[in-house]
Design a protein around this motif. Structure first.
Motif, PDB file in Angstrom:
ATOM      1  N   VAL A   1       0.836  -1.197   0.000  1.00 31.56           N
ATOM      2  CA  VAL A   1       0.000   0.000   0.000  1.00 31.56           C
ATOM      3  C   VAL A   1       0.874   1.252   0.000  1.00 31.56           C
ATOM      4  CG1 VAL A   1      -1.686   1.343   1.322  1.00 31.56           C
ATOM      5  CG2 VAL A   1      -1.998  -1.128   1.058  1.00 31.56           C
ATOM      6  N   GLN A   2       1.901   1.258   0.844  1.00 33.22           N
ATOM      7  CA  GLN A   2       2.779   2.430   0.921  1.00 33.22           C
ATOM      8  C   GLN A   2       3.452   2.690  -0.427  1.00 33.22           C
ATOM      9  OE1 GLN A   2       5.358   2.599   4.316  1.00 33.22           O
ATOM     10  NE2 GLN A   2       6.396   4.428   3.593  1.00 33.22           N
ATOM     11  N   ALA A   3       3.975   1.645  -1.051  1.00 35.02           N
ATOM     12  CA  ALA A   3       4.633   1.807  -2.359  1.00 35.02           C
ATOM     13  C   ALA A   3       3.657   2.364  -3.395  1.00 35.02           C
ATOM     14  CB  ALA A   3       5.215   0.471  -2.823  1.00 35.02           C
ATOM     15  N   CYS A   4       2.449   1.822  -3.417  1.00 37.93           N
ATOM     16  CA  CYS A   4       1.437   2.294  -4.386  1.00 37.93           C
ATOM     17  C   CYS A   4       1.102   3.765  -4.170  1.00 37.93           C
ATOM     18  CB  CYS A   4       0.144   1.496  -4.255  1.00 37.93           C
ATOM     19  SG  CYS A   4       0.300  -0.210  -4.734  1.00 37.93           S
ATOM     20  N   LEU A   5       0.825   4.117  -2.921  1.00 39.23           N
ATOM     21  CA  LEU A   5       0.387   5.479  -2.633  1.00 39.23           C
ATOM     22  C   LEU A   5       1.497   6.502  -2.855  1.00 39.23           C
ATOM     23  CD1 LEU A   5      -1.893   4.989   0.503  1.00 39.23           C
ATOM     24  CD2 LEU A   5      -2.444   4.774  -1.915  1.00 39.23           C
ATOM     25  N   GLU A   6       2.732   6.122  -2.532  1.00 42.51           N
ATOM     26  CA  GLU A   6       3.845   7.047  -2.732  1.00 42.51           C
ATOM     27  C   GLU A   6       4.236   7.133  -4.204  1.00 42.51           C
ATOM     28  OE1 GLU A   6       5.992   6.675   1.648  1.00 42.51           O
ATOM     29  OE2 GLU A   6       6.877   5.594  -0.030  1.00 42.51           O
ATOM     30  N   ASP A   7       4.391   5.972  -4.862  1.00 46.39           N
ATOM     31  CA  ASP A   7       4.884   5.947  -6.240  1.00 46.39           C
ATOM     32  C   ASP A   7       3.825   6.358  -7.255  1.00 46.39           C
ATOM     33  OD1 ASP A   7       7.193   5.027  -5.068  1.00 46.39           O
ATOM     34  OD2 ASP A   7       6.950   2.956  -5.730  1.00 46.39           O
ATOM     35  N   LEU A   8       2.595   5.883  -7.084  1.00 46.70           N
ATOM     36  CA  LEU A   8       1.549   6.167  -8.065  1.00 46.70           C
ATOM     37  C   LEU A   8       0.718   7.393  -7.706  1.00 46.70           C
ATOM     38  CD1 LEU A   8       0.340   2.489  -8.690  1.00 46.70           C
ATOM     39  CD2 LEU A   8       1.945   3.833 -10.062  1.00 46.70           C
ATOM     40  N   GLY A   9       0.535   7.633  -6.415  1.00 48.71           N
ATOM     41  CA  GLY A   9      -0.307   8.750  -6.002  1.00 48.71           C
ATOM     42  C   GLY A   9       0.474   9.995  -5.620  1.00 48.71           C
ATOM     43  N   GLY A  10       1.771   9.816  -5.357  1.00 50.25           N
ATOM     44  CA  GLY A  10       2.572  10.947  -4.920  1.00 50.25           C
ATOM     45  C   GLY A  10       2.203  11.414  -3.519  1.00 50.25           C
ATOM     46  N   TRP A  11       1.587  10.521  -2.739  1.00 51.37           N
ATOM     47  CA  TRP A  11       1.151  10.882  -1.399  1.00 51.37           C
ATOM     48  C   TRP A  11       2.204  10.507  -0.375  1.00 51.37           C
ATOM     49  CZ3 TRP A  11      -4.178   8.118  -2.263  1.00 51.37           C
ATOM     50  CH2 TRP A  11      -4.952   8.891  -3.145  1.00 51.37           C
ATOM     51  N   GLU A  12       2.137  11.143   0.759  1.00 53.11           N
ATOM     52  CA  GLU A  12       3.010  10.814   1.885  1.00 53.11           C
ATOM     53  C   GLU A  12       2.296   9.727   2.697  1.00 53.11           C
ATOM     54  OE1 GLU A  12       4.639  13.065   5.854  1.00 53.11           O
ATOM     55  OE2 GLU A  12       4.156  14.288   4.098  1.00 53.11           O
ATOM     56  N   VAL A  13       3.043   8.745   3.164  1.00 55.10           N
ATOM     57  CA  VAL A  13       2.435   7.639   3.894  1.00 55.10           C
ATOM     58  C   VAL A  13       3.085   7.473   5.264  1.00 55.10           C
ATOM     59  CG1 VAL A  13       2.006   5.139   3.892  1.00 55.10           C
ATOM     60  CG2 VAL A  13       1.826   6.430   1.764  1.00 55.10           C
ATOM     61  N   VAL A  14       2.239   7.311   6.255  1.00 57.83           N
ATOM     62  CA  VAL A  14       2.668   6.994   7.610  1.00 57.83           C
ATOM     63  C   VAL A  14       2.015   5.649   7.906  1.00 57.83           C
ATOM     64  CG1 VAL A  14       2.536   7.699  10.040  1.00 57.83           C
ATOM     65  CG2 VAL A  14       2.655   9.441   8.237  1.00 57.83           C
ATOM     66  N   SER A  15       2.759   4.726   8.527  1.00 54.55           N
ATOM     67  CA  SER A  15       2.136   3.427   8.787  1.00 54.55           C
ATOM     68  C   SER A  15       2.221   3.029  10.248  1.00 54.55           C
ATOM     69  CB  SER A  15       2.741   2.343   7.892  1.00 54.55           C
ATOM     70  OG  SER A  15       4.060   2.083   8.253  1.00 54.55           O
ATOM     71  N   ALA A  16       1.264   2.198  10.633  1.00 45.19           N
ATOM     72  CA  ALA A  16       1.199   1.679  12.003  1.00 45.19           C
ATOM     73  C   ALA A  16       0.846   0.201  11.906  1.00 45.19           C
ATOM     74  CB  ALA A  16       0.133   2.428  12.787  1.00 45.19           C
ATOM     75  N   GLU A  17       1.498  -0.611  12.752  1.00 49.67           N
ATOM     76  CA  GLU A  17       1.291  -2.055  12.676  1.00 49.67           C
ATOM     77  C   GLU A  17       0.313  -2.581  13.714  1.00 49.67           C
ATOM     78  OE1 GLU A  17       4.812  -4.231  14.928  1.00 49.67           O
ATOM     79  OE2 GLU A  17       5.583  -2.839  13.433  1.00 49.67           O
ATOM     80  N   SER A  18      -0.232  -1.694  14.544  1.00 51.45           N
ATOM     81  CA  SER A  18      -1.206  -2.130  15.546  1.00 51.45           C
ATOM     82  C   SER A  18      -2.229  -1.031  15.777  1.00 51.45           C
ATOM     83  CB  SER A  18      -0.506  -2.443  16.870  1.00 51.45           C
ATOM     84  OG  SER A  18      -0.011  -1.239  17.446  1.00 51.45           O
ATOM     85  N   ALA A  19      -3.345  -1.396  16.380  1.00 47.08           N
ATOM     86  CA  ALA A  19      -4.383  -0.415  16.689  1.00 47.08           C
ATOM     87  C   ALA A  19      -3.844   0.646  17.641  1.00 47.08           C
ATOM     88  CB  ALA A  19      -5.595  -1.122  17.288  1.00 47.08           C
ATOM     89  N   LYS A  20      -3.071   0.211  18.635  1.00 46.51           N
ATOM     90  CA  LYS A  20      -2.522   1.139  19.625  1.00 46.51           C
ATOM     91  C   LYS A  20      -1.605   2.167  18.956  1.00 46.51           C
ATOM     92  CE  LYS A  20       0.010   1.111  23.999  1.00 46.51           C
ATOM     93  NZ  LYS A  20       0.687   0.280  24.998  1.00 46.51           N
ATOM     94  N   GLU A  21      -0.712   1.677  18.082  1.00 47.06           N
ATOM     95  CA  GLU A  21       0.186   2.577  17.357  1.00 47.06           C
ATOM     96  C   GLU A  21      -0.609   3.487  16.424  1.00 47.06           C
ATOM     97  OE1 GLU A  21       4.119   2.432  14.419  1.00 47.06           O
ATOM     98  OE2 GLU A  21       3.118   0.563  14.928  1.00 47.06           O
ATOM     99  N   GLY A  22      -1.624   2.932  15.786  1.00 49.09           N
ATOM    100  CA  GLY A  22      -2.471   3.709  14.881  1.00 49.09           C
ATOM    101  C   GLY A  22      -3.202   4.835  15.586  1.00 49.09           C
ATOM    102  N   LEU A  23      -3.686   4.558  16.785  1.00 43.27           N
ATOM    103  CA  LEU A  23      -4.381   5.558  17.590  1.00 43.27           C
ATOM    104  C   LEU A  23      -3.450   6.734  17.894  1.00 43.27           C
ATOM    105  CD1 LEU A  23      -7.228   5.715  18.766  1.00 43.27           C
ATOM    106  CD2 LEU A  23      -6.373   4.633  20.841  1.00 43.27           C
ATOM    107  N   LEU A  24      -2.220   6.411  18.250  1.00 38.23           N
ATOM    108  CA  LEU A  24      -1.220   7.435  18.552  1.00 38.23           C
ATOM    109  C   LEU A  24      -0.862   8.242  17.301  1.00 38.23           C
ATOM    110  CD1 LEU A  24       0.756   8.622  20.680  1.00 38.23           C
ATOM    111  CD2 LEU A  24       2.405   6.933  19.891  1.00 38.23           C
TER     112      LEU A  24
END
Length: 124
Positions: free
Chosen positions: A19-42
């Motif tokens: 997803v990150q590769a697609c959004l950055e390479d094809l969409g030119g968007w900045e991506v932040v990722s989280a691997e858990s709900a707790k990290e995502g909430l933060l």
């Protein structure tokens, strides 16, 4: 137009990477990722994303429970959330609609059209 920042919350590393590769390479968007709900909430509170891509099936807290937690935080309530899920049965759609979720993208998704799907769901 400014660059969009998307927060991906998914417990599966290969999915986050694709997803990150697609959004950055094809969409030119900045991506932040989280691997858990707790990290995502933060990160939802600190990264100031324009949208959140949220996996439904995660350990500890599923995506719907996380979405409900996000809705309790005034600073992130207005951030649109798109669910990324392998479970897109009709019954699931009816369960998700009243929650106020911006949209639903099913797994497996087509990496080439993912940006277009997100932009269409969010009206970008």
């Amino acid at each position: 137009m400014s660059t969009k920042r998307i927060l991906i919350i998914d417990d599966e590393e290969p999915i986050r990477e694709i997803v990150q590769a697609c959004l950055e390479d094809l969409g030119g968007w900045e991506v932040v990722s989280a691997e858990s709900a707790k990290e995502g909430l933060l990160k939802a509170q600190t990264a100031q994303p324009d949208a959140i891509l949220l996996d439904v099936s995660m350990p500890e807290m599923d995506g719907v429970a996380l979405f409900e937690q996000l809705q309790k935080i005034p600073a992130v309530q207005a951030i649109p959330v798109v669910l990324l899920t392998a479970r897109v049965l009709h019954i699931d759609r009816t369960r998700f609609e009243p929650l106020g979720i911006a949209g639903l993208i099913s797994k497996p998704f087509n990496p080439v059209t993912l940006c277009e799907q997100i932009a269409q769901v969010l009206g970008w």
